[in-house]
Design a protein around this motif. Structure first.
Motif, PDB file in Angstrom:
ATOM      1  N   GLU A 136       0.826  -1.197   0.000  1.00 35.35           N
ATOM      2  CA  GLU A 136       0.000   0.000   0.000  1.00 35.35           C
ATOM      3  C   GLU A 136       0.871   1.263   0.000  1.00 35.35           C
ATOM      4  N   ALA A 137       0.284   2.373  -0.460  1.00 32.59           N
ATOM      5  CA  ALA A 137       0.981   3.657  -0.418  1.00 32.59           C
ATOM      6  C   ALA A 137       1.369   3.972   1.024  1.00 32.59           C
ATOM      7  N   GLY A 138       2.578   4.469   1.203  1.00 38.75           N
ATOM      8  CA  GLY A 138       3.082   4.768   2.545  1.00 38.75           C
ATOM      9  C   GLY A 138       3.878   3.642   3.161  1.00 38.75           C
ATOM     10  N   SER A 139       3.881   2.475   2.531  1.00 39.70           N
ATOM     11  CA  SER A 139       4.661   1.353   3.066  1.00 39.70           C
ATOM     12  C   SER A 139       6.150   1.679   3.036  1.00 39.70           C
ATOM     13  N   ILE A 140       6.859   1.295   4.066  1.00 36.52           N
ATOM     14  CA  ILE A 140       8.306   1.507   4.153  1.00 36.52           C
ATOM     15  C   ILE A 140       8.995   0.145   4.245  1.00 36.52           C
ATOM     16  N   LEU A 141       9.953  -0.070   3.376  1.00 32.85           N
ATOM     17  CA  LEU A 141      10.707  -1.320   3.381  1.00 32.85           C
ATOM     18  C   LEU A 141      12.131  -1.066   3.845  1.00 32.85           C
ATOM     19  N   THR A 142      12.616  -1.932   4.730  1.00 33.90           N
ATOM     20  CA  THR A 142      14.020  -1.899   5.151  1.00 33.90           C
ATOM     21  C   THR A 142      14.779  -2.965   4.369  1.00 33.90           C
ATOM     22  N   ILE A 143      15.796  -2.539   3.653  1.00 35.01           N
ATOM     23  CA  ILE A 143      16.554  -3.441   2.784  1.00 35.01           C
ATOM     24  C   ILE A 143      17.775  -3.982   3.526  1.00 35.01           C
ATOM     25  N   THR A 144      17.967  -5.286   3.450  1.00 42.56           N
ATOM     26  CA  THR A 144      19.155  -5.938   4.004  1.00 42.56           C
ATOM     27  C   THR A 144      20.016  -6.442   2.856  1.00 42.56           C
ATOM     28  N   CYS A 145      21.273  -6.055   2.841  1.00 42.37           N
ATOM     29  CA  CYS A 145      22.168  -6.486   1.763  1.00 42.37           C
ATOM     30  C   CYS A 145      22.615  -7.932   1.987  1.00 42.37           C
ATOM     31  N   ASN A 146      22.820  -8.640   0.890  1.00 38.59           N
ATOM     32  CA  ASN A 146      23.312 -10.015   0.961  1.00 38.59           C
ATOM     33  C   ASN A 146      24.739 -10.040   1.492  1.00 38.59           C
ATOM     34  N   GLY A 147      25.184 -11.227   1.914  1.00 40.32           N
ATOM     35  CA  GLY A 147      26.540 -11.370   2.408  1.00 40.32           C
ATOM     36  C   GLY A 147      27.566 -10.944   1.364  1.00 40.32           C
ATOM     37  N   GLY A 148      28.549 -10.149   1.771  1.00 43.89           N
ATOM     38  CA  GLY A 148      29.561  -9.659   0.849  1.00 43.89           C
ATOM     39  C   GLY A 148      29.211  -8.316   0.232  1.00 43.89           C
ATOM     40  N   PHE A 149      28.014  -7.781   0.573  1.00 45.99           N
ATOM     41  CA  PHE A 149      27.579  -6.478   0.051  1.00 45.99           C
ATOM     42  C   PHE A 149      27.213  -5.563   1.217  1.00 45.99           C
ATOM     43  N   GLU A 150      27.270  -4.253   0.973  1.00 43.13           N
ATOM     44  CA  GLU A 150      26.937  -3.285   1.999  1.00 43.13           C
ATOM     45  C   GLU A 150      26.205  -2.101   1.384  1.00 43.13           C
ATOM     46  N   HIS A 151      25.467  -1.353   2.212  1.00 38.15           N
ATOM     47  CA  HIS A 151      24.675  -0.229   1.721  1.00 38.15           C
ATOM     48  C   HIS A 151      25.566   0.910   1.214  1.00 38.15           C
ATOM     49  N   GLN A 152      25.175   1.441   0.062  1.00 37.20           N
ATOM     50  CA  GLN A 152      25.867   2.607  -0.480  1.00 37.20           C
ATOM     51  C   GLN A 152      25.265   3.866   0.150  1.00 37.20           C
ATOM     52  N   ASN A 153      26.096   4.759   0.623  1.00 35.72           N
ATOM     53  CA  ASN A 153      25.665   6.026   1.235  1.00 35.72           C
ATOM     54  C   ASN A 153      24.763   5.826   2.448  1.00 35.72           C
ATOM     55  N   GLN A 154      24.819   4.656   3.060  1.00 30.34           N
ATOM     56  CA  GLN A 154      24.094   4.373   4.307  1.00 30.34           C
ATOM     57  C   GLN A 154      22.577   4.447   4.168  1.00 30.34           C
ATOM     58  N   ILE A 155      22.037   4.430   2.943  1.00 31.13           N
ATOM     59  CA  ILE A 155      20.586   4.440   2.740  1.00 31.13           C
ATOM     60  C   ILE A 155      20.081   3.007   2.856  1.00 31.13           C
ATOM     61  N   THR A 156      19.113   2.772   3.770  1.00 26.48           N
ATOM     62  CA  THR A 156      18.659   1.400   4.033  1.00 26.48           C
ATOM     63  C   THR A 156      17.169   1.188   3.803  1.00 26.48           C
ATOM     64  N   THR A 157      16.388   2.256   3.563  1.00 27.87           N
ATOM     65  CA  THR A 157      14.938   2.102   3.411  1.00 27.87           C
ATOM     66  C   THR A 157      14.436   2.747   2.125  1.00 27.87           C
ATOM     67  N   THR A 158      13.242   2.331   1.699  1.00 29.22           N
ATOM     68  CA  THR A 158      12.556   2.930   0.546  1.00 29.22           C
ATOM     69  C   THR A 158      11.065   2.999   0.871  1.00 29.22           C
ATOM     70  N   CYS A 217      22.935  -1.902  -2.892  1.00 29.65           N
ATOM     71  CA  CYS A 217      23.860  -2.806  -2.207  1.00 29.65           C
ATOM     72  C   CYS A 217      25.087  -3.009  -3.090  1.00 29.65           C
ATOM     73  N   GLU A 218      26.211  -2.453  -2.668  1.00 29.00           N
ATOM     74  CA  GLU A 218      27.442  -2.582  -3.442  1.00 29.00           C
ATOM     75  C   GLU A 218      28.382  -3.571  -2.774  1.00 29.00           C
ATOM     76  N   ARG A 219      29.260  -4.126  -3.557  1.00 29.28           N
ATOM     77  CA  ARG A 219      30.173  -5.137  -3.033  1.00 29.28           C
ATOM     78  C   ARG A 219      31.114  -4.536  -2.000  1.00 29.28           C
ATOM     79  N   SER A 220      31.286  -5.251  -0.897  1.00 29.13           N
ATOM     80  CA  SER A 220      32.175  -4.808   0.161  1.00 29.13           C
ATOM     81  C   SER A 220      33.635  -4.991  -0.255  1.00 29.13           C
ATOM     82  N   MET A 221      34.484  -4.084   0.195  1.00 32.77           N
ATOM     83  CA  MET A 221      35.906  -4.166  -0.133  1.00 32.77           C
ATOM     84  C   MET A 221      36.551  -5.402   0.492  1.00 32.77           C
ATOM     85  N   SER A 222      35.981  -5.898   1.587  1.00 30.89           N
ATOM     86  CA  SER A 222      36.565  -7.050   2.279  1.00 30.89           C
ATOM     87  C   SER A 222      35.997  -8.382   1.792  1.00 30.89           C
TER      88      SER A 222
END
Length: 273
Positions: free
Chosen positions: A102-124, A137-142
């Motif tokens: 529904e309109a107004g729904s907020i989703l929290t995104i979890t990145c898969n293993g080996g990836f991390e959030h770009q610019n610390q943005i975690t919701t849409t 979700c971009e690939r982690s340097m480690s």
């Protein structure tokens, strides 16, 4: 008795066929074609929605197919301000059971293993039928790429292209090969690289427990082309050879036997003739 049994089968058979079909969908705020009382398996319908509504899949019209008594997706017409599930590469989020949000729904995104959030943005957020800027979700340097391939070995882990730091994989050599005297060995993802991986080599296995000539030490692994000494049993009659030379030739064991004085003397006489 035979006639009654045959009649029973004839009554059940049409019911089994009917169970594979589908009932008409209960589509609110929309229309579908063709309209029938029942739909046989593999029948496809097309539907569209009234003004202010849209199908529960991409597009202004949609199709759904009867598959073993169920529609491939339940035809629905949802409010235009609602959102379909977003596509987040290398990320995941809680799925809604009805297949839309529904309109107004907020989703929290979890990145898969080996990836991390770009610019610390975690919701849409869903608004006017669209999601706000979705997290990336971009690939982690480690993180590590897929572990290196080792001849004559498999990895005891499902295949994936990226592994998070700290991930472990276990190599197992195929039959007839060993890794440093063992059948498996682990490698760990550390700061973007895998720790040392094994080399699987051809070997022979000599079980001293099953050989009365040798002092029991369990199984001795010998790599192809390698030669080892295995200590002989030494009661009073065994005095000539203290060790047997055991060699591995393409998976086959060649060994010099432990000998006692009598055997040696007999061999000497035979050689002198």
């Amino acid at each position: 008795m035979c006639l009654k049994t045959l009649g029973f089968v004839l009554v059940l058979f049409p019911g089994l066929l009917q169970a594979q079909g589908c009932d008409p969908p209960r589509l609110v705020h929309g229309n579908f074609l063709p309209r029938q009382e029942t739909y046989s398996d593999r029948t496809t319908i097309t539907y569209s929605c009234d003004n202010g509504y849209k199908p529960v899949v991409e597009g202004w019209w949609a199709t759904s197919t009867c598959e073993r008594g169920k529609w491939s997706h339940e035809p629905q017409c949802i409010d235009e301000s609602s959102c379909l599930p977003p596509t987040i590469p290398n990320g995941k989020y809680p799925e809604n059971s009805n297949g839309w949000y529904e309109a107004g729904s907020i989703l929290t995104i979890t990145c898969n293993g080996g990836f991390e959030h770009q610019n610390q943005i975690t919701t849409t957020t869903c608004g006017n039928g669209k999601w706000s800027s979705a997290p990336v979700c971009e690939r982690s340097m480690s993180a590590c790429s897929a572990p290196p391939k080792i001849p004559h070995a498999v990895i005891i882990h499902g295949y994936q292209e990226v592994f998070a730091a700290g991930s472990e994989v276990q190599y197992e050599c195929e039959d007839g090969y060993t890794a440093e005297g063992a059948h498996n060995k682990k490698s760990v993802c550390t700061q973007g690289s895998w720790t040392a991986v094994p080399t699987c080599t051809n070997f022979c296995a000599v079980n001293t427990d099953d050989n009365p000539e040798y002092i029991s030490v369990g199984t001795v692994y010998i790599e192809n082309g390698e030669e080892k000494r295995v200590e002989c049993v030494k009661p009073h009659s065994w005095s000539l050879e203290q060790y047997s030379k055991v060699r591995c030739i393409n998976g086959r064991v060649e060994a010099t036997k432990c000998r006692n004085k009598v055997e040696h003397a007999a061999a000497s006489v035979f050689d002198s003739d």
